[in-house]
Design an enzyme around this catalytic site. Structure first.
Site, mmCIF file in Angstrom:
data_model
loop_
_atom_site.group_PDB
_atom_site.id
_atom_site.type_symbol
_atom_site.label_atom_id
_atom_site.label_comp_id
_atom_site.label_asym_id
_atom_site.label_seq_id
_atom_site.Cartn_x
_atom_site.Cartn_y
_atom_site.Cartn_z
ATOM 1 N N PRO A 56 0.743 -1.146 0.075
ATOM 2 C CA PRO A 56 0.066 0.123 -0.089
ATOM 3 C C PRO A 56 0.906 1.323 0.037
ATOM 4 O O PRO A 56 1.544 1.515 0.752
ATOM 5 C CB PRO A 56 -0.777 0.134 1.352
ATOM 6 N N ASP A 95 -1.998 2.651 2.574
ATOM 7 C CA ASP A 95 -1.520 2.766 3.762
ATOM 8 C C ASP A 95 -2.032 4.517 4.471
ATOM 9 O O ASP A 95 -1.571 5.249 3.864
ATOM 10 C CB ASP A 95 -0.026 2.625 3.892
ATOM 11 N N TRP A 542 4.342 0.108 10.043
ATOM 12 C CA TRP A 542 4.747 -1.033 9.422
ATOM 13 C C TRP A 542 4.126 -2.333 9.997
ATOM 14 O O TRP A 542 3.886 -3.480 9.234
ATOM 15 C CB TRP A 542 6.326 -1.393 9.413
ATOM 16 N N GLN A 573 12.558 -1.573 0.822
ATOM 17 C CA GLN A 573 11.437 -2.367 1.621
ATOM 18 C C GLN A 573 12.340 -3.651 2.248
ATOM 19 O O GLN A 573 11.308 -4.395 2.898
ATOM 20 C CB GLN A 573 10.212 -2.665 0.907
ATOM 21 N N TRP A 577 8.449 -3.327 4.284
ATOM 22 C CA TRP A 577 7.300 -4.159 4.202
ATOM 23 C C TRP A 577 7.453 -5.580 3.959
ATOM 24 O O TRP A 577 6.985 -6.539 4.579
ATOM 25 C CB TRP A 577 6.427 -3.889 2.782
ATOM 26 N N LYS A 612 19.433 11.816 -6.298
ATOM 27 C CA LYS A 612 18.358 11.455 -5.634
ATOM 28 C C LYS A 612 17.228 12.239 -5.960
ATOM 29 O O LYS A 612 17.341 13.473 -5.743
ATOM 30 C CB LYS A 612 18.455 11.391 -4.222
ATOM 31 N N LYS A 615 12.486 17.245 -2.521
ATOM 32 C CA LYS A 615 11.950 18.104 -2.672
ATOM 33 C C LYS A 615 12.731 19.552 -2.608
ATOM 34 O O LYS A 615 12.840 20.310 -3.206
ATOM 35 C CB LYS A 615 11.063 18.430 -1.301
#
Ligand code: ZN
Ligand code: ZN
Length: 1014
Positions: A56, A95, A542, A573, A577, A612, A615
């Site tokens: 999610p 999520d 998580w 992950q 996850w 990378k 913002k």
């Protein structure tokens, strides 16, 4: 001009491939005809079920290109496996809870931290705002999925914040509780002062959490009790931990020394004397004594800050080891002074050292990591702000030696980038360390396609630390643990029903399984009758997503779809996850099994320069913005084609419209070319079928040409290779395979070989033309199906506008077609080898021509091939084709270079064991034919510019102002030319003025000529 080329309407294929427009039209087609919904109805009669559970996305950010890369992989797998006949519950999931959402809402509401939040806003309103925020992002995600063409079922999405989901997550906790795997305890945890919550050890290790920070580098000294001037020399980068100091530790086996410095004696490890003295710029010192570490154990020291931290004096009365030296093997004698100060309230090893000796843990902190009044003079000071005040106090107490600044890598919070602080706190833990062998056994069995992520995953799992699942926050799944205020008994609640049935209060109508509602419920203690209150924690987010395979399905669905078949998420992950899924599944089932058979870890997506996306750099490519102006198919193909899944991908928008566009537009134009010709000859696909290497046309068996057999064989190879590469998740190789087939095999090699055969419209050659249509039809339709998972818009468009147009009985959508399977009877490796030889030799002839600037269009007299017998045999077998491709009248094959080829009329090229020699001599006949072909090419270009389709027959072609020689040479080729350009007649004119028409200027060998057609 024909009607079609003028007409840009949605039914036909426009002259140009304009993907954005096409995609809009197809998207509407899918929605209007409920194609995605219909695709899901096949579960009843499918050949198998492949379980799936959506990883999610957290609804606290705008979908960007990195997300899209993963979503495209999921969609490819879904469309492909569905075409193979499997049912996949490709249902979305979101999520919804956790810190990121809370932090955004805090910002939105203008509060700085949790305390302000609860005081100024109140919990109910806060929860309401959190829900609004996730809905805002949900809308963006729906739009992105729709634009991208992701066929995920949005109506069946799971939301981690809903009561139904939370209840099932509680049931997993219940399983842990029953197995004694859920424990409350005081542990040292990493704590973020900004987010005001602890982090799991998985989170501490996240990519990019370690940052260069500046800290004090402090040498200080603790006086040996009962001496005048003997001190332990100690070093730290966290002076604030001296406030919670309770012991010193030495390495029992190491040699320590006493060092005379001015009128003081310092104790430190022997091997560090020189470097430390150098560091302290002390040149005059003498080593006076050597002691084993063991002998120092039990030595008391005077803790210098007792007067301003009275609690420290009190601690000395509580345990004899407080403020004494202990021996510990973890003490590192290769750095600093080999004497370590222990602050069990602030360090994991320190904590365990105190724990095993029963020494009290001193951790006087509040939730903002400010010292409490137990810290005496430091009451109210934020831990890290106490560093220099502590240094000052040490100075006052003659405990200071030196301080500098040091830059080092230090773990920061992966969300807020605050420096983490290690703190002893009361937390709830899943004792996953107790089931670690099962975890590792399960992890070994997982298919990860690449070695590196598997090693990374296993290395992380081997750490096997307990999982701290409690968080001191608001917007999350409440920990369903109630504790008796009187006797301390605990009760874990596993469902809403159980909770409501046991509640001592009347429950309001708007009750939901969140704070503050759950907190208002008290239970009656079964042991003593006292009141039980809920432990004020929510769960690690998580843990929410890790519960998905169980929590998002009903019991029946869970049985059918779990373990799932294939999951894919970012490489980060491994700690996220993939880990929480695995741990919770093992707790739930008690078996050494993962809830997924395969987990594909993707490399992350970076900007064009390999930075990378962030913002602060402003280089995030948002999916919706990108796809407003760019084609989804191009993005999909580009991202899959660009690099291996596991690599970091540099997304460069400039590259989208280059090679990817060329590939997709070639498929588009080939399909259009086929359609125009096939329609002209009223080709009906349902009249043919292949039987092995022949074609059955109605009831007539028709032989194929070698080139046809070669193409069909290559197609079988492509189907096999492509499917195989999808299976191993090598998407880039799979796409390259398709690309190569379309660009090289079909467009560059096959079509030029048959184009001329389609040029005539004579009834005698109709059978051959129909055969070619059948081959092109079968090939293009197969390729369209193979492309569907990667470029669903283009495939659907070609399916509807080409294939379904020719055969309306086809399925409603390309997605309902079966996945192509290679037909071994069509595979002919002999012919593939022969053609490989043929094409290599043809390239050699081209290379030779180029040296002498002999254009390919100019026919030449002779080619000599000097090559081994096998090569010559292949060429002889396909000689007519060979001569046509190289545009030479005759060929000769030898094993030795003939004597007569030395002259200036010959050019040659060589590769491996083959040579070719081409005669550059051109007589009038060859010259005339050459001019004719040059002109024919210009006429073809003009036909295209003026919008004629290939099947249109021109009444006349007029060419004016050729020089006299050319006119003469050309005379005998006019009829051939007319046939070549599909015109009834070609006329030559000395002057343009001979006829009144609109001329188009062109050039032949640098001279101006004029052409018109009608
Ligand atoms: Zn933080
Ligand atoms: Zn009780």
């Amino acid at each position: 001009m024909t009607a079609e080329s003028k007409d840009d309407n949605s039914l036909g294929l426009a002259a140009d491939y304009k993907p954005l427009k096409l995609e809009q039209e197809i998207r509407e087609f899918w929605i209007k005809n409920r194609i995605r919904e219909k695709l899901e109805l096949v579960e009843k009669d499918c050949k198998g079920v492949l379980g799936y559970v959506e990883g999610p996305p957290t609804l606290n950010g705008t979908p960007h290109i990195g997300h899209s890369r993963g979503r495209v992989m999921k969609d490819i797998r879904y469309r492909w496996k569905t075409m193979e006949g499997y049912y996949v519950p490709f249902w979305a999931g979101w999520d919804c809870q956790g810190l990121p959402v809370e932090l955004e809402v805090e910002k939105l509401l203008g509060v700085k931290n949790k305390r302000e939040l609860l005081e100024h806003v109140g919990m109910e309103r806060f929860i309401g705002e959190c829900k609004k925020v996730i809905l805002k992002y949900h809308k963006m995600w729906l739009e992105a999925d729709s634009r991208l063409g992701v066929f995920i079922n949005q109506e069946k999405a799971y939301w981690t914040y809903l009561d139904e989901y939370i209840e099932r997550e509680w049931q997993i906790l219940k399983r842990a509780w029953d197995q004694n795997l859920l424990e409350e305890g005081h542990y040292v945890v990493a704590y973020c002062p900004g987010c005001q919550t602890s982090l799991s050890s998985a989170e501490v290790g996240y990519e990019g959490s370690y940052k260069q920070v500046e800290d004090p580098s402090l040498y200080f000294k603790f006086k040996v009790a009962g001496t005048q001037n003997e001190f332990f020399l100690v070093w730290t980068t966290m002076p604030f931990t001296i406030i919670t100091d309770t012991m010193l530790a030495v390495q029992p086996e190491a040699e320590y020394v006493k060092v005379q410095v001015a009128d003081e004696t310092w104790i430190m490890v022997k091997q560090r004397v020189e470097p430390v003295m150098q560091d302290l710029k002390i040149t005059k010192y003498t080593v006076t004594d050597t002691i084993r570490g063991k002998e120092l154990e039990g030595t008391r020291y005077e803790y210098p800050l007792k007067d301003i931290i009275p609690k420290q004096a009190e601690l000395e009365t509580q345990h004899p080891l407080v403020h004494t030296v202990i021996g510990e093997d973890f003490v590192d004698v290769d750095t600093a002074t080999g004497v370590v100060h222990l602050a069990p309230g602030n360090g994991e090893e320190d904590f365990w050292a105190a724990q095993k000796r029963g020494v009290p843990v001193f951790a006087p902190y509040d939730d903002e990591v400010k010292f409490t009044k137990d810290a005496g003079a430091f009451n109210g000071v934020f831990a890290r702000d106490a560093d220099y005040p502590v240094v000052e106090e040490l100075r006052n107490k003659n405990a200071f030696v030196a301080v500098k600044k040091v830059k080092h890598e230090y773990p920061t919070c992966w969300r807020s980038h605050h420096k983490l602080v290690w703190l002893a706190r009361k937390e709830y833990f899943l004792r996953t360390d107790k089931i670690n062998s099962k975890v590792l056994e399960a992890a070994e069995k997982i298919e990860t396609y690449f070695d590196e992520p598997k090693n990374r995953f296993l290395a992380f799992l081997k750490e096997g630390k307990p999982w701290c699942i409690s968080r001191e926050r608001v917007w999350g799944t409440p920990l369903p643990m109630w504790t008796c205020q009187k006797c301390g008994a605990k009760r874990l609640i596993a469902s809403k029903k159980e909770l409501l049935a046991s509640a001592q209060e009347t429950v309001p109508i708007d009750f939901e399984l969140h704070k503050p509602w759950v907190d208002n419920i008290t239970l009656k203690c079964g042991e003593c009758g006292g009141d039980m209150h809920r432990e004020d924690y929510v769960l690690d987010t998580w843990h929410n997503s890790g519960a998905a395979p169980y929590a998002r399905f009903t019991d029946e669905e869970y049985k059918r779809y779990v373990p799932t078949d294939f999951l894919t998420e970012g490489i980060d992950q491994t700690r996220g996850w993939a880990n929480s899924l695995l741990l919770e599944h093992i707790i739930l089932t008690e078996k050494p099994e993962a809830p997924y058979r395969a987990f594909l870890f993707q490399g992350l997506t970076q900007d064009a320069k390999g930075r990378k996306m962030s913002k602060s750099l402003g280089n995030i490519v948002e999916t919706n913005k990108l796809l407003e102006k760019n084609s989804a198919d191009l993005c999909r193909f580009y991202m899959m084609r660009k690099c291996p899944v596991i690599d970091f991908m540099n997304f460069d928008m400039q590259e989208l419209n280059k090679r990817p566009y060329q590939v997709l537009s070639t498929l588009y134009h080939l399909s259009r070319f086929f359609l125009q010709n096939a329609e002209f000859d009223h080709f009906q696909p349902e009249r043919y079928r292949f039987t092995g290497n022949k074609i059955l046309w109605d009831r007539t068996l028709i032989e194929l040409q070698p080139a046809d057999k070669w193409l069909l064989s290559k197609l079988q190879e492509t189907i096999e290779e492509y499917t195989q590469r999808l299976e191993t998740s090598e998407f880039n190789v799979a796409m390259a395979t398709l690309e190569n087939f379309i660009i090289e095999t079909l467009s560059r090699l096959y079509v030029p070989m048959i184009r001329k055969e389609l040029w005539t419209d004579e009834p005698e050659t109709l059978e051959r033309r129909q055969t070619i249509y059948a081959i092109l039809h079968y090939t293009l339709k197969t390729v369209t199906l193979l492309f569907n998972p990667a470029t669903p818009y283009l495939s659907e468009a070609l399916y509807q506008k080409v294939h379904k147009k020719l055969n309306p009985k086809l399925a409603e959508s390309v997605n309902f077609e079966s996945w192509p399977e290679p037909d071994p009877k069509m595979r002919d490796k002999t012919i593939e080898h022969e053609f490989e030889t043929l094409f290599t030799t043809v390239s050699l002839v081209y290379a030779a021509r180029q040296q002498a600037k002999l254009k390919r269009r100019w026919p030449l007299g002779k080619v000599i091939v000097v090559a081994p017998e096998k090569t010559a045999a292949s060429l002889k077998k396909h000689e007519a084709l060979f001569l046509e491709l190289v545009n030479v009248k005759a060929a000769e094959y030898t094993r030795e270079v003939p004597d007569y080829v030395g002259g200036e009329n010959w050019v040659s090229a060589t590769e491996g064991d083959a040579y070719v020699f081409v005669s550059g001599k051109r007589d009038d006949k060859l010259l005339g034919e050459g001019i004719m072909r040059d002109l024919a090419r210009r006429v073809q270009a003009l036909r295209k510019d003026l919008g004629y389709v290939p099947t249109d027959v021109l009444d006349a072609v007029h060419i004016a102002e050729l020089d006299d020689d050319s006119m003469e040479l050309l005379q005998s080729y006019l009829e051939e030319m007319a046939e070549l350009v599909r015109a009834k007649k070609v006329y030559l004119h000395t002057k343009r003025t001979e006829i009144d028409t609109e001329w188009h200027e062109s050039k032949l060998d640098g001279k101006r000529i004029y052409i018109t057609i009608h």
